[in-house]
Write a protein that holds these residues in place. Structure first.
Motif, short mmCIF file in Angstrom:
data_model
loop_
_atom_site.label_atom_id
_atom_site.label_comp_id
_atom_site.label_asym_id
_atom_site.label_seq_id
_atom_site.Cartn_x
_atom_site.Cartn_y
_atom_site.Cartn_z
N GLY A 36 0.79 -1.23 0.00
CA GLY A 36 0.00 0.00 0.00
C GLY A 36 0.81 1.28 0.00
O GLY A 36 0.24 2.37 0.04
N PHE A 37 2.14 1.16 -0.07
CA PHE A 37 2.97 2.37 -0.11
C PHE A 37 2.95 2.96 -1.51
O PHE A 37 2.95 2.25 -2.51
CB PHE A 37 4.42 2.05 0.27
CG PHE A 37 4.59 1.64 1.71
CD1 PHE A 37 4.43 2.57 2.72
CD2 PHE A 37 4.90 0.33 2.05
CE1 PHE A 37 4.58 2.20 4.06
CE2 PHE A 37 5.06 -0.05 3.37
CZ PHE A 37 4.90 0.89 4.38
N ARG A 38 2.96 4.27 -1.57
CA ARG A 38 3.04 4.96 -2.85
C ARG A 38 4.31 5.80 -2.85
O ARG A 38 4.73 6.33 -1.83
CB ARG A 38 1.80 5.83 -3.07
CG ARG A 38 0.52 5.00 -3.18
CD ARG A 38 0.58 4.02 -4.38
NE ARG A 38 -0.60 3.18 -4.47
CZ ARG A 38 -0.66 1.91 -4.04
NH1 ARG A 38 0.39 1.35 -3.44
NH2 ARG A 38 -1.75 1.21 -4.18
N TYR A 39 4.91 5.89 -4.02
CA TYR A 39 6.27 6.45 -4.07
C TYR A 39 6.55 7.14 -5.40
O TYR A 39 5.79 7.02 -6.35
CB TYR A 39 7.28 5.33 -3.88
CG TYR A 39 6.95 4.07 -4.64
CD1 TYR A 39 7.14 4.00 -6.01
CD2 TYR A 39 6.41 2.97 -3.97
CE1 TYR A 39 6.81 2.85 -6.71
CE2 TYR A 39 6.08 1.81 -4.67
CZ TYR A 39 6.29 1.76 -6.04
OH TYR A 39 5.95 0.62 -6.73
N ARG A 40 7.66 7.84 -5.39
CA ARG A 40 8.19 8.43 -6.62
C ARG A 40 9.49 7.72 -6.95
O ARG A 40 10.15 7.19 -6.05
CB ARG A 40 8.43 9.93 -6.43
CG ARG A 40 7.14 10.72 -6.21
CD ARG A 40 7.47 12.16 -5.85
NE ARG A 40 8.28 12.77 -6.89
CZ ARG A 40 9.12 13.77 -6.69
NH1 ARG A 40 9.30 14.27 -5.47
NH2 ARG A 40 9.82 14.29 -7.68
N LEU A 41 9.86 7.71 -8.23
CA LEU A 41 11.04 6.97 -8.66
C LEU A 41 12.15 7.90 -9.13
O LEU A 41 11.87 8.93 -9.77
CB LEU A 41 10.68 6.01 -9.79
CG LEU A 41 9.62 4.96 -9.44
CD1 LEU A 41 9.28 4.15 -10.68
CD2 LEU A 41 10.11 4.05 -8.32
N HIS A 42 13.40 7.55 -8.80
CA HIS A 42 14.58 8.24 -9.34
C HIS A 42 14.45 9.76 -9.22
O HIS A 42 14.40 10.48 -10.21
CB HIS A 42 14.81 7.85 -10.80
CG HIS A 42 14.80 6.36 -10.99
ND1 HIS A 42 14.24 5.74 -12.06
CD2 HIS A 42 15.27 5.36 -10.20
CE1 HIS A 42 14.37 4.42 -11.94
NE2 HIS A 42 14.99 4.17 -10.82
N PRO A 47 19.74 14.43 -3.09
CA PRO A 47 21.11 13.92 -3.18
C PRO A 47 21.14 12.44 -3.56
O PRO A 47 20.42 11.63 -2.97
CB PRO A 47 21.65 14.12 -1.76
CG PRO A 47 20.84 15.22 -1.19
CD PRO A 47 19.47 15.07 -1.80
N GLY A 48 21.94 12.12 -4.57
CA GLY A 48 22.10 10.73 -4.98
C GLY A 48 20.97 10.18 -5.82
O GLY A 48 20.96 9.00 -6.15
N SER A 49 19.99 11.03 -6.19
CA SER A 49 18.82 10.56 -6.95
C SER A 49 18.30 9.22 -6.43
O SER A 49 18.42 8.19 -7.09
CB SER A 49 19.17 10.37 -8.44
OG SER A 49 19.62 11.54 -8.99
N PRO A 50 17.71 9.23 -5.24
CA PRO A 50 17.26 7.95 -4.66
C PRO A 50 16.37 7.18 -5.62
O PRO A 50 15.57 7.76 -6.36
CB PRO A 50 16.47 8.39 -3.42
CG PRO A 50 17.01 9.73 -3.07
CD PRO A 50 17.39 10.37 -4.37
N ASP A 51 16.50 5.84 -5.61
CA ASP A 51 15.74 4.99 -6.53
C ASP A 51 14.24 5.08 -6.26
O ASP A 51 13.43 5.03 -7.18
CB ASP A 51 16.20 3.53 -6.37
CG ASP A 51 17.66 3.36 -6.76
OD1 ASP A 51 18.05 3.86 -7.82
OD2 ASP A 51 18.40 2.75 -5.97
N ILE A 52 13.89 5.15 -4.98
CA ILE A 52 12.49 5.19 -4.57
C ILE A 52 12.37 6.22 -3.44
O ILE A 52 13.19 6.22 -2.52
CB ILE A 52 12.03 3.81 -4.03
CG1 ILE A 52 12.30 2.71 -5.08
CG2 ILE A 52 10.57 3.82 -3.61
CD1 ILE A 52 12.19 1.29 -4.51
N VAL A 53 11.35 7.06 -3.50
CA VAL A 53 11.13 8.04 -2.43
C VAL A 53 9.68 7.94 -1.97
O VAL A 53 8.76 7.92 -2.79
CB VAL A 53 11.45 9.47 -2.90
CG1 VAL A 53 10.99 10.50 -1.87
CG2 VAL A 53 12.94 9.62 -3.17
N LEU A 54 9.49 7.83 -0.64
CA LEU A 54 8.16 7.81 -0.06
C LEU A 54 7.96 9.12 0.69
O LEU A 54 8.30 9.23 1.87
CB LEU A 54 8.00 6.62 0.89
CG LEU A 54 8.09 5.22 0.28
CD1 LEU A 54 9.52 4.73 0.20
CD2 LEU A 54 7.24 4.24 1.08
N PRO A 55 7.42 10.13 0.00
CA PRO A 55 7.35 11.47 0.60
C PRO A 55 6.56 11.48 1.91
O PRO A 55 6.94 12.17 2.85
CB PRO A 55 6.64 12.30 -0.47
CG PRO A 55 6.79 11.54 -1.74
CD PRO A 55 6.86 10.10 -1.36
#
Ligand SMILES: [Zn+2]
Length: 153
Positions: A36-42, A47-55
């Protein structure tokens, strides 16, 4: 064995291997999504352009290949040819990872590092276990662990 690749070809191959959307990354994304987590990619603005971000949880995720990021695990093998060249590249990646993690932490992000060896090789974990480890850390803001690591057993 004769090495049929030129140096340039080999570098291109190695870059391709290093690219985004690796298999462990895809599997981990699906685990998060199914929980159920929603995220943004790259996310290139961090910093480091994280692969996955869960704001919503202020979590940045890096899914690292054990070779490229120099994990001290059974999947890491020192290259037999051009050893200094590859070790230099890997060390540069490690330095960058360390810097980026600290920049994120200083900006109030929580950082999750997921290593390839959690998914692959003789000491891998089950996907269910990986999902539970990630979920329980992400949901628990109060545990004072700002940098969490998931790796092989
Ligand atoms: Zn590893």
């Amino acid at each position: 064995m004769v090495d049929v690749h030129t140096v340039a070809q080999r570098s291109a191959n190695m870059r391709a291997i290093q690219s985004k959307n690796t298999k462990p990354e895809m599997v981990f994304r699906r685990l998060l999504f199914n929980k159920g987590f929603r995220y943004r990619l790259h996310v290139t603005s961090l910093p480091g352009s994280p692969d996955i971000v869960l704001p919503k949880y202020r979590v940045a995720v890096f899914v690292h290949g054990c070779f490229w990021h120099g994990h001290g695990c059974h999947l890491f093998k020192v290259p037999g040819t051009r050893t200094d060249f590859w070790l230099g590249k890997i060390q540069a990646n490690r330095d960058r990872d360390y810097r980026d993690e600290n920049l994120l932490l200083a900006a109030g992000w929580r950082v999750l590092t997921v290593w390839e060896c959690a998914f692959k090789g003789r000491q891998k974990r089950t996907n269910e276990e990986i999902g539970l480890l990630a979920e329980s850390w992400i949901l628990n803001f109060d545990n004072n662990v700002s940098h969490f690591v998931i790796r092989h057993k």
